[in-house]
Design an enzyme around this catalytic site. Sequence first.
Site, PDB file in Angstrom:
ATOM      1  N   GLY A  42       0.799   2.327  -1.523  1.00  0.00           N
ATOM      2  CA  GLY A  42       1.018   2.964  -2.649  1.00  0.00           C
ATOM      3  C   GLY A  42       0.229   4.518  -2.344  1.00  0.00           C
ATOM      4  O   GLY A  42       0.506   5.550  -3.263  1.00  0.00           O
ATOM      5  N   ASP A 101      -5.806  -2.472 -10.942  1.00  0.00           N
ATOM      6  CA  ASP A 101      -5.176  -3.205 -11.695  1.00  0.00           C
ATOM      7  C   ASP A 101      -6.119  -4.346 -11.924  1.00  0.00           C
ATOM      8  O   ASP A 101      -7.228  -4.265 -12.727  1.00  0.00           O
ATOM      9  CB  ASP A 101      -3.918  -3.857 -11.248  1.00  0.00           C
ATOM     10  CG  ASP A 101      -2.804  -4.327 -12.312  1.00  0.00           C
ATOM     11  OD1 ASP A 101      -3.326  -4.802 -13.337  1.00  0.00           O
ATOM     12  OD2 ASP A 101      -1.680  -4.211 -12.012  1.00  0.00           O
ATOM     13  N   LYS A 129      -6.023   0.705 -14.838  1.00  0.00           N
ATOM     14  CA  LYS A 129      -5.551  -0.057 -15.831  1.00  0.00           C
ATOM     15  C   LYS A 129      -6.596  -1.057 -16.149  1.00  0.00           C
ATOM     16  O   LYS A 129      -6.726  -2.264 -15.865  1.00  0.00           O
ATOM     17  CB  LYS A 129      -4.404  -0.905 -15.157  1.00  0.00           C
ATOM     18  CG  LYS A 129      -3.048  -0.548 -15.994  1.00  0.00           C
ATOM     19  CD  LYS A 129      -2.153  -1.637 -15.548  1.00  0.00           C
ATOM     20  CE  LYS A 129      -0.880  -1.109 -14.906  1.00  0.00           C
ATOM     21  NZ  LYS A 129       0.221  -2.485 -14.663  1.00  0.00           N
ATOM     22  N   PHE A 150       4.240  -1.456 -16.725  1.00  0.00           N
ATOM     23  CA  PHE A 150       4.472  -1.212 -15.084  1.00  0.00           C
ATOM     24  C   PHE A 150       4.993   0.111 -14.647  1.00  0.00           C
ATOM     25  O   PHE A 150       6.040   0.411 -15.282  1.00  0.00           O
ATOM     26  CB  PHE A 150       5.762  -2.401 -14.782  1.00  0.00           C
ATOM     27  CG  PHE A 150       5.988  -2.535 -13.429  1.00  0.00           C
ATOM     28  CD1 PHE A 150       5.056  -2.986 -12.480  1.00  0.00           C
ATOM     29  CD2 PHE A 150       7.056  -2.204 -12.978  1.00  0.00           C
ATOM     30  CE1 PHE A 150       5.325  -3.187 -11.203  1.00  0.00           C
ATOM     31  CE2 PHE A 150       7.481  -2.131 -11.759  1.00  0.00           C
ATOM     32  CZ  PHE A 150       6.446  -2.653 -10.570  1.00  0.00           C
ATOM     33  N   VAL A 151       4.101   0.524 -13.867  1.00  0.00           N
ATOM     34  CA  VAL A 151       4.386   2.174 -13.692  1.00  0.00           C
ATOM     35  C   VAL A 151       4.900   2.084 -12.142  1.00  0.00           C
ATOM     36  O   VAL A 151       4.202   1.423 -11.231  1.00  0.00           O
ATOM     37  CB  VAL A 151       3.240   2.834 -13.945  1.00  0.00           C
ATOM     38  CG1 VAL A 151       2.751   3.079 -15.291  1.00  0.00           C
ATOM     39  CG2 VAL A 151       1.876   2.472 -13.196  1.00  0.00           C
ATOM     40  N   ASP A 157       5.465   1.967  -6.012  1.00  0.00           N
ATOM     41  CA  ASP A 157       6.889   1.262  -5.986  1.00  0.00           C
ATOM     42  C   ASP A 157       7.016   0.461  -6.987  1.00  0.00           C
ATOM     43  O   ASP A 157       6.200   0.009  -7.791  1.00  0.00           O
ATOM     44  CB  ASP A 157       7.059   0.290  -4.563  1.00  0.00           C
ATOM     45  CG  ASP A 157       6.377  -0.737  -4.342  1.00  0.00           C
ATOM     46  OD1 ASP A 157       5.450  -0.737  -4.974  1.00  0.00           O
ATOM     47  OD2 ASP A 157       6.735  -1.882  -4.030  1.00  0.00           O
TER      48      ASP A 157
HETATM   49  C1  PRP Z   1      -0.882  -2.349  -5.309  1.00  0.00           C
HETATM   50  C2  PRP Z   1      -1.477  -1.015  -5.579  1.00  0.00           C
HETATM   51  C3  PRP Z   1      -2.912  -1.305  -5.356  1.00  0.00           C
HETATM   52  C4  PRP Z   1      -3.090  -2.939  -5.819  1.00  0.00           C
HETATM   53  C5  PRP Z   1      -3.704  -2.806  -7.127  1.00  0.00           C
HETATM   54  O1  PRP Z   1      -0.341  -2.658  -4.135  1.00  0.00           O
HETATM   55  O2  PRP Z   1      -0.972  -0.177  -4.463  1.00  0.00           O
HETATM   56  O3  PRP Z   1      -3.290  -1.591  -3.866  1.00  0.00           O
HETATM   57  O4  PRP Z   1      -1.755  -3.226  -5.969  1.00  0.00           O
HETATM   58  O5  PRP Z   1      -3.604  -4.056  -7.761  1.00  0.00           O
HETATM   59  P1  PRP Z   1      -4.859  -4.972  -7.974  1.00  0.00           P
HETATM   60  O6  PRP Z   1      -6.066  -4.256  -8.575  1.00  0.00           O
HETATM   61  O7  PRP Z   1      -4.320  -5.989  -8.981  1.00  0.00           O
HETATM   62  O8  PRP Z   1      -5.467  -5.650  -6.771  1.00  0.00           O
HETATM   63  P2  PRP Z   1       0.662  -3.615  -3.575  1.00  0.00           P
HETATM   64  O9  PRP Z   1       0.010  -4.807  -3.026  1.00  0.00           O
HETATM   65  O10 PRP Z   1       1.874  -3.477  -4.534  1.00  0.00           O
HETATM   66  O11 PRP Z   1       1.232  -2.785  -2.055  1.00  0.00           O
HETATM   67  P3  PRP Z   1       1.522  -1.403  -1.926  1.00  0.00           P
HETATM   68  O12 PRP Z   1       0.303  -0.318  -2.105  1.00  0.00           O
HETATM   69  O13 PRP Z   1       2.139  -1.524  -0.624  1.00  0.00           O
HETATM   70  O14 PRP Z   1       2.711  -0.992  -3.044  1.00  0.00           O
END
Ligand code: PRP
Length: 182
Positions: A42, A101, A129, A150-151, A157
């Site tokens: 991300g 998050d 968040k 949900f952004v 993504d």
């Molecule tokens: C998402 C985002 C953060 C994480 C945040 O990654 O990019 O790394 O979740 O969530 P948290 O604070 O609850 O741990 P994701 O696992 O969706 O992978 P991506 O970055 O490949 O989209």
Amino acid sequence: MNVKYDVLVSASEISEKIMELGVELTELYAGEEVVVIPLLRGAFMFAADLIRVMDVPVRVEFLGAASYGAETVSSGEVRLTLDTSFPLHDKNVLIVEDIVDTGLTLAYIQKLLKSRNPRSIRSVVLLDKPSRRLVEADLHRTLFTIPDKFVVGYGLDGPGGFWRNLPDIVALREETENTHSE
Ligand code: PRP
């Protein structure tokens, strides 16, 4: 494709804040080298824009972390999907994260990288968040605080792994979330 969404943070707002952060980090690390570590996937877009406004010697290493799997709700389990290849001992490490998050991902990565004895370790985060936090992570700077929606966009993504290429950060409306997941 029937796409419905609301823009939460526009591309120009993102760009303005990144410019400010770039100036701050340039002053903070003046005379030093920095290893910038975007958390894949991300944070790739945020990191690409940020390093271009950091006027210090920068190396880039990548870490892959995943916590959501294919779901929009955190599984609570963090997996390392890619590790760095450059020694971090005695280096200034700057973790670049797109969103905090629950905090599980960043807290896990911070603990991991601290164990490699860097000279300094800081984390800059595009979106925070706070209402969803389960564990605390050490945030040097967050650019935007957002509500529990949900952004997607600007690297983040949505259903099916789509939406990362939107230039703005948007909240998908319910009907789009449910229909676009092929
Ligand atoms: C998402 C985002 C953060 C994480 C945040 O990654 O990019 O790394 O979740 O969530 P948290 O604070 O609850 O741990 P994701 O696992 O969706 O992978 P991506 O970055 O490949 O989209």
